[in-house]
Each structure stands twice: as structure tokens, then as C-alpha cells.
Design an enzyme around this catalytic site. Structure first.
Site, PDB file in Angstrom:
ATOM      1  N   GLU A 117      92.928   6.168  82.516  1.00  0.00           N
ATOM      2  CA  GLU A 117      94.185   7.172  82.236  1.00  0.00           C
ATOM      3  C   GLU A 117      93.588   8.678  82.140  1.00  0.00           C
ATOM      4  O   GLU A 117      92.412   8.766  81.355  1.00  0.00           O
ATOM      5  CB  GLU A 117      94.928   6.765  80.981  1.00  0.00           C
ATOM      6  N   CYS A 130      92.797  15.994  79.699  1.00  0.00           N
ATOM      7  CA  CYS A 130      91.970  15.116  78.839  1.00  0.00           C
ATOM      8  C   CYS A 130      91.609  13.933  80.017  1.00  0.00           C
ATOM      9  O   CYS A 130      92.411  13.129  80.504  1.00  0.00           O
ATOM     10  CB  CYS A 130      92.827  14.397  77.751  1.00  0.00           C
ATOM     11  N   CYS A 137      85.473   1.073  77.196  1.00  0.00           N
ATOM     12  CA  CYS A 137      84.438   1.825  76.406  1.00  0.00           C
ATOM     13  C   CYS A 137      83.633   0.700  75.487  1.00  0.00           C
ATOM     14  O   CYS A 137      84.190  -0.362  75.206  1.00  0.00           O
ATOM     15  CB  CYS A 137      85.049   2.612  75.327  1.00  0.00           C
ATOM     16  N   CYS A 141      84.828   1.044  68.327  1.00  0.00           N
ATOM     17  CA  CYS A 141      85.651   1.588  67.133  1.00  0.00           C
ATOM     18  C   CYS A 141      86.577   0.844  66.872  1.00  0.00           C
ATOM     19  O   CYS A 141      87.535   0.686  67.676  1.00  0.00           O
ATOM     20  CB  CYS A 141      85.679   3.268  67.265  1.00  0.00           C
ATOM     21  N   CYS A 144      90.481   2.231  67.396  1.00  0.00           N
ATOM     22  CA  CYS A 144      90.850   2.917  68.843  1.00  0.00           C
ATOM     23  C   CYS A 144      91.037   1.696  69.860  1.00  0.00           C
ATOM     24  O   CYS A 144      90.366   0.729  70.071  1.00  0.00           O
ATOM     25  CB  CYS A 144      89.647   3.786  69.556  1.00  0.00           C
ATOM     26  N   GLY A 192      86.617   6.053  77.108  1.00  0.00           N
ATOM     27  CA  GLY A 192      85.016   5.990  77.307  1.00  0.00           C
ATOM     28  C   GLY A 192      84.040   6.890  76.575  1.00  0.00           C
ATOM     29  O   GLY A 192      84.571   7.680  75.691  1.00  0.00           O
ATOM     30  N   SER A 249      82.631  12.677  67.093  1.00  0.00           N
ATOM     31  CA  SER A 249      83.729  11.827  66.321  1.00  0.00           C
ATOM     32  C   SER A 249      82.893  11.166  65.083  1.00  0.00           C
ATOM     33  O   SER A 249      82.207  10.223  65.077  1.00  0.00           O
ATOM     34  CB  SER A 249      84.002  10.807  67.066  1.00  0.00           C
ATOM     35  N   CYS A 368      95.369  10.394  71.062  1.00  0.00           N
ATOM     36  CA  CYS A 368      93.957   9.756  70.688  1.00  0.00           C
ATOM     37  C   CYS A 368      93.655   8.321  70.421  1.00  0.00           C
ATOM     38  O   CYS A 368      94.660   7.839  69.311  1.00  0.00           O
ATOM     39  CB  CYS A 368      93.415  10.477  69.559  1.00  0.00           C
TER      40      CYS A 368
HETATM   41  N1  SAH Z   1      84.009   8.299  72.821  1.00  0.00           N
HETATM   42  C1  SAH Z   1      84.217   9.546  72.684  1.00  0.00           C
HETATM   43  C2  SAH Z   1      85.074   9.936  73.479  1.00  0.00           C
HETATM   44  C3  SAH Z   1      86.555   9.864  72.816  1.00  0.00           C
HETATM   45  S1  SAH Z   1      87.415  11.161  72.376  1.00  0.00           S
HETATM   46  C4  SAH Z   1      84.392   9.949  71.157  1.00  0.00           C
HETATM   47  O1  SAH Z   1      84.649   8.899  70.409  1.00  0.00           O
HETATM   48  O2  SAH Z   1      84.087  10.817  70.652  1.00  0.00           O
HETATM   49  C5  SAH Z   1      88.697  10.262  71.606  1.00  0.00           C
HETATM   50  C6  SAH Z   1      88.918  10.766  70.147  1.00  0.00           C
HETATM   51  O3  SAH Z   1      89.936  10.176  69.534  1.00  0.00           O
HETATM   52  C7  SAH Z   1      87.862  10.499  69.307  1.00  0.00           C
HETATM   53  O4  SAH Z   1      87.319  11.258  68.330  1.00  0.00           O
HETATM   54  C8  SAH Z   1      88.303   8.959  68.693  1.00  0.00           C
HETATM   55  O5  SAH Z   1      87.424   8.814  67.419  1.00  0.00           O
HETATM   56  C9  SAH Z   1      89.374   9.409  68.249  1.00  0.00           C
HETATM   57  N2  SAH Z   1      90.384   8.285  68.087  1.00  0.00           N
HETATM   58  C10 SAH Z   1      90.213   6.701  68.638  1.00  0.00           C
HETATM   59  N3  SAH Z   1      91.337   6.194  68.135  1.00  0.00           N
HETATM   60  C11 SAH Z   1      92.102   6.792  67.483  1.00  0.00           C
HETATM   61  C12 SAH Z   1      93.240   6.539  66.733  1.00  0.00           C
HETATM   62  N4  SAH Z   1      93.991   5.475  66.985  1.00  0.00           N
HETATM   63  N5  SAH Z   1      93.985   7.680  66.157  1.00  0.00           N
HETATM   64  C13 SAH Z   1      93.477   8.944  66.291  1.00  0.00           C
HETATM   65  N6  SAH Z   1      92.336   9.231  66.732  1.00  0.00           N
HETATM   66  C14 SAH Z   1      91.579   8.218  67.381  1.00  0.00           C
END
Ligand code: SAH
Length: 392
Positions: A117, A130, A137, A141, A144, A192, A249, A368
Site C-alpha cells: 500500500e 508514504c 515486514c 513490532c 504494528c 516494510g 522508531s 501509522c
Molecule cells: N519499519 C520502519 C518504517 C515504518 S514507519 C520503521 O519502523 O521505522 C511506520 C511508523 O509507524 C514507525 O515509526 C512505526 O513504529 C509506527 N507505528 C507502527 N504501528 C503503529 C501504530 N499502531 N500506531 C502508531 N504508530 C505505529
């Protein structure tokens, strides 16, 4: 929420590779190559070298992705060039919009049926794309949605670039009302982990910043690469001599909690990851962005704000707090607003610039952490979207 009609793309593209076993990379595309590579490719096809420039001007200069619209190419040449250099990599499956059309999510099917997406976010002064760097991925985490599904495969350079070219075309069409018709920012915050697909992401960045017609001519400062903190890759990134914005992150200032929230922390600890990020800031002179999703009663305690403040005090860094976005089956919630405000206050008192990201795209699961690979089973899933705040 509005379900938009899928914008038609050229039907005559080679699909012959769809049955390959995963992970199967897609066929070669113009955007995989620099201008010299494109010249070599067209010459090998028996076409004059200037066709490379012609194709590049269509694709990068005019944002034309459909070979049928490249009407200045003789039909025979067009067929040959299309087959070899312009295969349809991304087929739009679904487009959703919210915020009166200012936020739009596109779900793509790739040549091997993998799904990714992208999200376009319009603001009064800018439009941000974005994009995804991987299908799924592997970083796992737990908060996510993308992380829950695991990794399907890396995207190719062109699969990354084509998302941007497509979204730049949407922006140029004026479809994002209330925003200028030019895509100016790109954040690698979709599905990713960009630094886990390192060479392709770097090459994609080079394509995005190269002046047209070699690339899209975006400013490096307006591109943000976000990472969970793969330290060796971050070190390599420092050595590239790029000056894009780096986002880290972090989500917790202490190893105990970060080991759980960002499992890769079990390998590279907070201190080590921050060191690498600070070195990037020192090398580029650009402020790094610390991403911190605020999760109720998990990482939002005042002492954690104070600890984060101490770690970042006096550094070229700012904190971007993200109210946790809901994901299917998650046991976690966003922090209450007063808790969020107190967290912000403590960080600012420590002299750390702090912003709270808006929750753009939540309604269409485009915010996010809401982008998921499993659209086939989960209605409306999505990858992670980032607000352009980080790229300022
Ligand atoms: N893998 C990379 C790129 C993804 S960026 C990274 O983690 O940085 C996506 C951002 O959204 C990251 O900072 C991630 O931690 C955050 N994110 C993931 N799940 C989320 C959620 N449920 N609510 C808010 N932020 C979230």
C-alpha cells in the site's frame, strides 16, 4: 470514507512471471536503471539511444506510466520498449480516500500477487507520499499491523519508485483539493523496514532525487527514511553521503521495554542505535526524527519522558509522538490526551523539540502501523502512514 474508482492502467503488460515461486522479483523496469543503463538497454533492443531519453521524459518528467499514452513512439518501437522496459509492476486494487480527498490510500497487487500500500497526504502547503519498501515486514513490532503478517519479499527499485511516480501523477491531476499540485515529499514509512532492503532503497532514493528526466528531481531534504534501528545498515547509510532525513522508531527509552516493543532491540540496544542516529545527524547537519508511538500505560509514564529527554538533550533531534493507531486484535490503546500533554511538556522542558503527529488516514486504515499485508483476509488493511511533520 470514499471508495474511489480504480484508475485504469495499460492492459497489455507481461504477466507471464506470476506463477514463479516467492520471493520472485518483478521483471526489469525503466526505473530500475539510471540513464546510462537505460541507454544501454534500448540500444540492446536495436533502438536508437535517444529513446532512453524519450521514455524517461514521459515517465519521470511527465509522470506518464502507461506506454499507450507515449504516442510519439513509433508503434513497433513502443511494443518492444514496453515489453522490455515498462512492464506494469503495480496494479491498483483499491483506492480509498478520507479527509475530503486529502488522504488517499492505494492498495497495489504486485506481479506475484503480493500486496502493498501507499498513501498520499495533502496539506495546504505540500503533498507527501508514504511508500512501502517491502511487501510485509520482518521486524515483528507487536503494535504494528504490518509487523504481524511477516515479510513476503523486498520490493524492487522500480516497484518503490513507481508508487511515487503514480502518486505524483495523482497530485499533478489536481485530485488533492486544497493542496498544491506537486508531490514534494516522500516518506519511507509504508510497509516494510527500508534498511532491511538496503541497496534497493538507496537506489530508489537516488532515482527520486536525480533531476528529470533521469529521476523525479525531489529534494533530499524532503525525503525521510524511517528505520527500527538496524545499526550496521545505519552505519552504511551514514557512509552514502546522502542528506535525506533519518527517522528512528524508538518507542521506548529503556532496553527492557524496547526489547518488547521493537524486537530488533534485543540485538542493537538503545544506546547503540541512538549513537548511530546522532552520528548521522552530525554527518549531515540534519536533525533526526525520533518516532515514539504513545501507548497507554506501556511507554507513556512521566519517568520515561524524562529519560527520553535526558537521552536527547542537546542533540540534533526532535521527537515525533504518534498517538497509537488501533490495529486488529491489539491489546493496546493510545494514551489519554492529558497523559500525552504531560509527556510533551516534560520533553519540551528538557529542551527537546517535540511534535504530535496527526492521525491522518485512520478512517481508511492508512495511518501509522495500520497497513497490513493481509488485505485478502482483513477488510481494509493498510501499511504505515506517516505525517509529513517528520520531513519538515
Ligand atoms: N519499519 C520502519 C518504517 C515504518 S514507519 C520503521 O519502523 O521505522 C511506520 C511508523 O509507524 C514507525 O515509526 C512505526 O513504529 C509506527 N507505528 C507502527 N504501528 C503503529 C501504530 N499502531 N500506531 C502508531 N504508530 C505505529
Amino acid at each position: 470514507m470514499t471508495i474511489l474508482p480504480v484508475i485504469p492502467t495499460s492492459p497489455d503488460t507481461p504477466d507471464a512471471v506470476v506463477t514463479r515461486r516467492r520471493p520472485a522479483m518483478p521483471p526489469r523496469h525503466l526505473a530500475d536503471l539510471d540513464l546510462a543503463g537505460r541507454r544501454a538497454a534500448v540500444t540492446e533492443l536495436g533502438e536508437p539511444a535517444f529513446r532512453a531519453q524519450q521514455l524517461s521524459t514521459h515517465y519521470f518528467g511527465r509522470l506518464v506510466r502507461d506506454p499507450a499514452a507515449m504516442t510519439d513512439l513509433p508503434a513497433a518501437s513502443r511494443a518492444k520498449l514496453t515489453e522490455d522496459l515498462l512492464p506494469m509492476l503495480l496494479t491498483p486494487q483499491r483506492e480509498l480516500a478520507c479527509d475530503d480527498g486529502a488522504t488517499r490510500k492505494t492498495l497495489w497487487k504486485l506481479h506475484d500477487n503480493a500486496m502493498v500500500e501507499s498513501v498520499l497526504m495533502g496539506y495546504p502547503d505540500r503533498i507527501t507520499a508514504c511508500v512501502s519498501s517491502q511487501a510485509g515486514c520482518g521486524m515483528a513490532c507487536p503494535f504494528c499491523a504490518t509487523g504481524q503478517a511477516g515479510l513476503t519479499r523486498n520490493l524492487s527499485v522500480a516497484e518503490i519508485v513507481d508508487q511515487v511516480v503514480y502518486l505524483a501523477g495523482v497530485a499533478a491531476s489536481g485530485a488533492v483539493t486544497g493542496s498544491p499540485p506537486r508531490l514534494s515529499r516522500v516518506v519511507f514509512m509504508g510497509m516494510g523496514e527500508p534498511l532491511a532492503n538496503y541497496p534497493r532503497v538507496i537506489e530508489a532514493v537516488r532515482r527520486l532525487v536525480a533531476p528529470a528526466p533521469e529521476g523525479l528531481g525531489l529534494s533530499q531534504r524532503h525525503i525521510t527514511v524511517s528505520t527500527v534501528g538496524l545499526v550496521p545498515a545505519m552505519r552504511r547509510f551514514i557512509a552514502e553521503g546522502l542528506s535525506v532525513t533519518l527517522a528512528l522508531s524508538l518507542h521506548a527509552p529503556d532496553d527492557d521495554l524496547r526489547d518488547e516493543l521493537v524486537p530488533v532491540n534485543q540485538r542493537w540496544k538503545v544506546a547503540e542505535v541512538l549513537d548511530a542516529a546522532f552520528d548521522y545527524a552530525a554527518q549531515t547537519g540534519r536533525r533526526i526524527s525520533i518516532e515514539y508511538a504513545l501507548i497507554r500505560d506501556v511507554n507513556d509514564q512521566p519517568w520515561r519522558a524524562d529519560l527520553l529527554g535526558r537521552l536527547l538533550h542537546g542533540k540534533l533531534a526532535h521527537v515525533n509522538l504518534i498517538p497509537l493507531n488501533p490495529t486488529p486484535g491489539s491489546k493496546w490503546d493510545a494514551s489519554p490526551k492529558p497523559v500525552e500533554r504531560e509527556f510533551v511538556r516534560r520533553l519540551r522542558d528538557a529542551g527537546v523539540a517535540t511534535t504530535v503527529r496527526d492521525t491522518r488516514g485512520r478512517e481508511i486504515d492508512g495511518a501509522c502501523g495500520q497497513l497490513a499485508a493481509s488485505e485478502l483476509t482483513v477488510v481494509d488493511a493498510g501499511g504505515a502512514v506517516a505525517d509529513a511533520e517528520v520531513a519538515r
